[in-house]
Design a protein around this motif. Structure first.
Motif, short mmCIF file in Angstrom:
data_model
loop_
_atom_site.label_atom_id
_atom_site.label_comp_id
_atom_site.label_asym_id
_atom_site.label_seq_id
_atom_site.Cartn_x
_atom_site.Cartn_y
_atom_site.Cartn_z
N ILE A 155 -2.33 -5.97 0.89
CA ILE A 155 -2.78 -6.32 2.24
C ILE A 155 -4.25 -5.96 2.36
O ILE A 155 -4.65 -4.82 2.14
CB ILE A 155 -1.97 -5.56 3.31
N ARG A 171 10.55 -4.96 -5.91
CA ARG A 171 9.70 -6.10 -5.53
C ARG A 171 8.27 -5.82 -5.96
O ARG A 171 7.92 -4.68 -6.27
CB ARG A 171 9.77 -6.35 -4.03
N ARG A 172 7.47 -6.86 -5.97
CA ARG A 172 6.04 -6.69 -6.19
C ARG A 172 5.43 -6.02 -4.97
O ARG A 172 5.90 -6.22 -3.86
CB ARG A 172 5.35 -8.05 -6.36
N GLU A 173 4.38 -5.27 -5.18
CA GLU A 173 3.68 -4.70 -4.04
C GLU A 173 2.84 -5.78 -3.40
O GLU A 173 2.11 -6.50 -4.08
CB GLU A 173 2.78 -3.53 -4.46
N GLU A 174 2.95 -5.88 -2.12
CA GLU A 174 2.15 -6.86 -1.38
C GLU A 174 0.79 -6.24 -1.10
O GLU A 174 0.70 -5.18 -0.50
CB GLU A 174 2.83 -7.25 -0.05
N THR A 225 5.51 3.39 -5.14
CA THR A 225 4.62 2.38 -5.70
C THR A 225 4.22 2.80 -7.10
O THR A 225 3.90 3.96 -7.35
CB THR A 225 3.36 2.25 -4.82
N ASP A 233 -0.21 -4.87 -12.94
CA ASP A 233 0.47 -5.27 -11.71
C ASP A 233 1.02 -4.03 -11.01
O ASP A 233 1.35 -3.04 -11.65
CB ASP A 233 1.62 -6.23 -11.99
#
Length: 146
Positions: free
Chosen positions: A141, A136-139, A9, A66
């Protein structure tokens, strides 16, 4: 991607025309140290005061701040270590041994080692390692206690 990748990340620091500059984000603690971070991380922080930025390839529209997941192909870390340490050592030793075989003496061995070091430097400057890519973008949660 068909090959497996190591994932990390990262946080986007700045964007550029040839990729984005990111900084690794420390994962939260595993629970063993109550979120204080492991001792390995603390030791590393002693030797590296400021965070390091890395340029990565990116096809996504990301802005500073981001978070994203970056992937590095398996084996690329080993290849980079061999390129950084193994190759220079091998060329320095080969240069010293070859020049020692042609003209015995410490001076020729030193000259051969220096020529091997120069050859390694030229080779390293002309070779290009594969850069990490944004997967990918980090989701984000958000867990709600209830």
């Amino acid at each position: 991607m068909s090959q497996t990748m190591l994932e990390q990340t990262v946080e986007v620091i700045k964007t550029a025309s040839d990729g984005i500059w990111v900084q690794a984000v420390e994962p939260s603690g595993c629970g063993t140290c109550a979120g204080q971070g492991c001792s390995s991380r603390r030791i590393a922080e002693l030797f590296q005061r400021k965070p390091r930025l890395f340029r990565v390839d990116c096809d996504l529209a990301l802005a500073p701040g981001d978070r994203a997941i970056v992937g590095i192909a398996n084996g690329s870390v080993l290849n980079a270590a061999l390129r950084a340490y193994g190759q220079p050592l091998a060329l320095i030793l080969a240069g010293a041994l070859l020049s020692q075989a042609v003209t015995p003496g410490d001076g020729s061995a030193l000259l051969g080692a220096l020529m091997g070091a120069a050859a390694s430097w030229v080779w390293a400057r002309n070779s290009q390692a594969a850069r990490p890519v944004v997967l990918r973008r980090e989701e984000m949660i958000h867990l709600v206690k209830g």
